[in-house]
Design a protein around this motif. Structure first.
Motif, PDB file in Angstrom:
ATOM      1  N   ASN A 189      21.617  -5.554 -71.534  1.00  0.00           N
ATOM      2  CA  ASN A 189      22.958  -5.580 -72.467  1.00  0.00           C
ATOM      3  C   ASN A 189      24.062  -5.206 -71.637  1.00  0.00           C
ATOM      4  O   ASN A 189      25.082  -5.891 -71.738  1.00  0.00           O
ATOM      5  CB  ASN A 189      22.859  -4.484 -73.577  1.00  0.00           C
ATOM      6  N   ARG A 229      24.453  -8.358 -69.516  1.00  0.00           N
ATOM      7  CA  ARG A 229      25.082  -9.603 -70.299  1.00  0.00           C
ATOM      8  C   ARG A 229      26.692  -9.091 -70.374  1.00  0.00           C
ATOM      9  O   ARG A 229      27.767 -10.010 -70.191  1.00  0.00           O
ATOM     10  CB  ARG A 229      24.594  -9.448 -71.770  1.00  0.00           C
ATOM     11  N   ASN A 230      26.975  -7.992 -70.783  1.00  0.00           N
ATOM     12  CA  ASN A 230      28.460  -7.353 -70.706  1.00  0.00           C
ATOM     13  C   ASN A 230      29.138  -7.569 -69.346  1.00  0.00           C
ATOM     14  O   ASN A 230      30.233  -8.096 -69.470  1.00  0.00           O
ATOM     15  CB  ASN A 230      28.530  -6.123 -71.489  1.00  0.00           C
ATOM     16  N   ARG A 287      28.443  -9.645 -67.257  1.00  0.00           N
ATOM     17  CA  ARG A 287      28.633 -10.978 -66.633  1.00  0.00           C
ATOM     18  C   ARG A 287      29.831 -11.788 -67.720  1.00  0.00           C
ATOM     19  O   ARG A 287      30.567 -12.600 -67.228  1.00  0.00           O
ATOM     20  CB  ARG A 287      27.391 -11.874 -67.211  1.00  0.00           C
ATOM     21  N   ASN A 288      30.297 -11.264 -68.763  1.00  0.00           N
ATOM     22  CA  ASN A 288      31.179 -11.815 -69.488  1.00  0.00           C
ATOM     23  C   ASN A 288      32.492 -11.270 -69.191  1.00  0.00           C
ATOM     24  O   ASN A 288      33.553 -11.879 -69.093  1.00  0.00           O
ATOM     25  CB  ASN A 288      30.984 -11.433 -71.102  1.00  0.00           C
ATOM     26  N   THR A 289      32.649  -9.974 -68.463  1.00  0.00           N
ATOM     27  CA  THR A 289      33.849  -9.359 -67.841  1.00  0.00           C
ATOM     28  C   THR A 289      34.062  -9.406 -66.604  1.00  0.00           C
ATOM     29  O   THR A 289      34.552  -8.814 -66.211  1.00  0.00           O
ATOM     30  CB  THR A 289      33.870  -7.987 -68.718  1.00  0.00           C
ATOM     31  N   GLU A 290      32.980 -10.087 -65.662  1.00  0.00           N
ATOM     32  CA  GLU A 290      32.949  -9.940 -64.149  1.00  0.00           C
ATOM     33  C   GLU A 290      34.174 -10.592 -63.729  1.00  0.00           C
ATOM     34  O   GLU A 290      34.928 -11.459 -64.269  1.00  0.00           O
ATOM     35  CB  GLU A 290      31.774 -10.654 -63.648  1.00  0.00           C
ATOM     36  N   ASP A 291      34.855  -9.811 -62.924  1.00  0.00           N
ATOM     37  CA  ASP A 291      36.281 -10.170 -62.124  1.00  0.00           C
ATOM     38  C   ASP A 291      35.915 -10.831 -60.934  1.00  0.00           C
ATOM     39  O   ASP A 291      36.805 -10.579 -59.943  1.00  0.00           O
ATOM     40  CB  ASP A 291      37.189  -9.047 -62.283  1.00  0.00           C
ATOM     41  N   THR A 300      26.491 -10.003 -60.852  1.00  0.00           N
ATOM     42  CA  THR A 300      25.051 -10.303 -61.801  1.00  0.00           C
ATOM     43  C   THR A 300      24.471 -11.332 -61.192  1.00  0.00           C
ATOM     44  O   THR A 300      23.489 -11.779 -61.825  1.00  0.00           O
ATOM     45  CB  THR A 300      25.570 -10.550 -63.255  1.00  0.00           C
ATOM     46  N   ASP A 350      17.167 -11.211 -64.731  1.00  0.00           N
ATOM     47  CA  ASP A 350      18.818 -10.524 -64.815  1.00  0.00           C
ATOM     48  C   ASP A 350      18.532  -9.696 -63.242  1.00  0.00           C
ATOM     49  O   ASP A 350      17.540  -9.118 -63.091  1.00  0.00           O
ATOM     50  CB  ASP A 350      19.007  -9.548 -66.000  1.00  0.00           C
TER      51      ASP A 350
END
Length: 677
Positions: free
Chosen positions: A199, A202-203, A205-209, A226, A609
């Protein structure tokens, strides 16, 4: 009819009476006889006589048994018995026996016919689980007080150092989200850890800068990815070509470094000039090291088949927080001999590696006449199997020294630091080897490394009186080193779909069928094998290695250089003061052998992952030390000399508080100075 039976009974008993009478008569006649007297004539010896006797009869063993069966005198009239169904049942059982080709030694009652079952597969017990928990904790409190003058200098309160380190630990949590994982021995606990890691990844990966650093000026780097690249070196969020070498960055520890081994020469090392005038002070030079190494083979196999899902998670999180804000008196700044400030070097180094095990072959198989296995040996483990290695290493060291030093007209060395604290843990697991491993459930393969390094090295170097500014100062030159490596072996190739004969193999083992499935006998991975050694795990397999390393060092020194009492007797004195040169080192390595071949069959889903988090924070703390409230310092070291220091043969003075084991009645006794492992 009854009269005849009664007559027979009477006659039988009469015959017995007559036999008894004859025996009594013979006994009485024998009792009336008399033997020859002592004075009677001597009887001649009888010559041996052999009768000429021959017989054609064959002698047999004596058989005392007499078979006797009396005739039946009673006839019971009743309905006739029907033997037809019994005969039919016998024919049916004989037909079944003929179909099974079972030899019968004899025929009797129909219930005597026993049908022998087919042979079953013999299974052996497999290896069990291996779980290890290692916890290593070192706590060292070494706050020294030294006054080399005849004046009065109040000790200082160093509790602010601990408060600042606690604040550093809180700030480092943003870089180490996996530091809060708790030890577990159950599959449910391991599954919960896997879900939490997935989890978070996954989070992230969605907010990676894309690794952009935080705008906070105190953050040296904040890097999150990630998708870490294999066989690449990440140093403070950047990809480097080579792994830095630790020996190239370790600071010179001065008086605290290990003594060199003496050479074999007979050269004298005696000092002939005792009139030297120098002061060498080392208040830092502390070394804090955590080393953890895990090599896990688990179950050695060239081919594995997973009937459920496969979860593979690799995570590395590294963080350091330090403060190295020093204050140096202006008089000492003007010294031409002052060493340049080198500051603190801090590095987070991470490596992810992936490789395939290459087995050596002594002889290549003959392609014209290939050999395939025709027999197997099966071991079964009922339930789940776990391979858990959980290592936690902690250091908490404080070395806050307060000193007032001065030259004395002789050579004096003062070592109040130089503490060495080491945690070392090495784990090597060698499992049993199998040609094929079948896992009936899921596989959890988790590797996680968390490293935290905290350093507080705010120093104060003061000047007192009419001081000759001829001192060499070193207040920095610290090293923070976090190195982590995860190396997976055997899972480099893609997972292959589950073939039908692997499913048939699992069913054959569960049904205890001794016949090896035909598809298994012609698998190209088993070419050249005469037989197969198979392990079947009915439940889940979880292989988890967790390493957590925390190193905390507080080295806030307050050194005051006082002018010599008699300046004219101390010309050109050499003064060296080192309040830094600390090293905080965390090293962790995981080598995980998932497979010793290139084939892994998977029936379920693959969840793979990985995440790398690196962060560094530099604090600029400006807290000023305060005098202690009427309390005694931990160690009070007084160096008082009222003699005239001008004498040419004055003795040298050596004060070593960092390695001293005396004053054990005070608290705490420094019994952990040299090395604690």
């Amino acid at each position: 009819m009854h009269i005849e039976k009664i007559s027979e009974i009477i006659a039988h008993f009469i015959g017995l009476f007559e036999m008894t009478t004859d025996e009594m008569r013979l006994r009485a006649n024998y009792a009336e006889g008399a033997g020859p007297g002592a004075d009677g004539p001597a009887l001649p010896d009888q010559d041996a006589f052999t009768a000429a006797f021959s017989s054609d009869l064959q002698l047999k063993d004596y058989d005392p048994g007499i078979n006797y069966k009396s005739g039946s005198y009673e006839i019971e009239f009743g309905p006739a018995r029907h033997f037809g169904r019994v005969f039919e049942e016998s024919l049916e059982k004989l037909a079944a026996i003929a179909a099974k080709d079972i030899p019968l030694p004899h025929f009797g009652d129909p219930t005597d016919i026993v049908l022998t079952d087919e042979p079953e597969l013999t299974v052996f017990a497999g290896p069990g689980s291996a779980i290890s928990h290692v916890l290593q904790v070192n706590a060292l409190y070494d706050d020294d007080y030294l006054d080399m003058t005849d004046g009065v200098h109040a000790p200082r309160d160093t509790s602010f150092v601990i408060e600042q380190l606690a604040d550093f630990s809180t700030k480092a949590e943003i870089f180490t989200p996996f530091a809060s994982l708790h030890r577990t021995d159950t599959y449910d606990g391991a599954l919960k850890i896997a879900e939490d890691l997935q989890n978070y990844i996954r989070n992230a990966r969605n907010t990676e800068d894309s690794g952009v650093a935080s705008p906070d000026s105190d953050v040296t780097h904040h890097f999150v990815t990630t998708e870490p690249m294999d066989d690449k070196v990440y140093v403070n969020g950047k990809v480097e070509a080579d792994i830095p070498v630790l020996d190239d960055f370790l600071p010179d520890r001065g008086l605290a470094k290990l003594p060199e081994e003496p050479d074999d020469s007979n050269t004298s090392v005696e000092q002939d000039d005792p009139s030297g005038n120098s002061l060498d002070v080392t208040a830092g030079a502390n070394l804090v090291v955590n080393v953890a190494s895990v090599i896990n083979t688990g179950v050695i196999t060239s081919v594995s088949a997973v009937m459920g899902n496969y979860h593979q998670i690799d995570a590395i999180s590294q963080a350091f927080v330090y403060s190295d804000n020093d204050e140096i008196a202006s008089a000492l700044h003007s010294s031409g001999h002052s060493a340049e400030e080198t500051g603190t070097i801090a590095k987070n180094i991470a490596v992810f590696e992936q490789s395939t095990f290459e087995a050596s072959r002594h002889a290549e198989p003959d392609s014209a006449d290939p050999t395939f296995p025709n027999s197997w040996r099966v071991s079964v483990i009922d339930g789940d199997v776990s391979f858990v290695q959980w290592i936690e290493q902690y250091h908490f060291v404080t070395d806050n020294d307060t000193m007032t030093v001065t030259t004395s007209g002789s050579e004096a060395t003062v070592l109040t630091g130089g503490n060495t604290s080491i945690n070392f843990s090495s784990f090597f697991q060698m499992g049993l080897q199998y040609d094929l491993v079948i896992i009936g459930g899921n596989v959890l393969d988790i590797n996680s490394i968390t490293q935290v390094s905290l350093l507080y090295d705010n120093d104060w170097v003061r000047a007192e009186g009419d001081l000759d500014p001829g001192a060499d100062l070193q207040t920095g030159n610290n090293l923070i080193w976090n190195f982590a490596s995860i190396h997976n072996v055997g899972t480099g190739g893609p997972f292959e779909a589950m073939p039908d004969y692997m499913v048939d193999t699992q069913k054959a083992i569960e049904d205890r069928d001794p016949n090896m499935p035909e598809g298994l006998s012609f698998d190209v991975d088993f070419q050249g094998y005469a037989g197969l050694d198979v392990l079947y795990i009915t439940g889940n397999l979880y292989d988890m290695t967790i390493i957590k390393q925390v190193s905390i060092l507080g080295d806030s020194d307050d050194v005051t250089q006082a002018a010599s009492t008699i300046l004219e007797n101390n010309p050109d004195a050499t003064v060296t003061i080192d309040t830094g040169s600390n090293a905080v080192v965390n090293i962790a390595e995981i080598v995980d052998y998932d497979s010793f071949g290139q084939t892994t069959y998977l029936a379920g889903q693959l969840y793979s992952d990985a995440i790398l988090i690196q962060g560094g924070l530099v604090e600029h703390d400006t807290t000023q030390p305060q005098p202690v409230d009427d309390g005694l310092a931990n160690e009070v070291i007084a160096f008082l000399d009222n003699d005239d220091p001008a004498g040419g043969d004055s003795a040298d003075g050596v004060i070593n508080a960092g390695h001293d084991f005396s004053w054990s009645s005070t608290h705490p006794a420094d019994v952990m100075q040299a090395m604690v492992a």
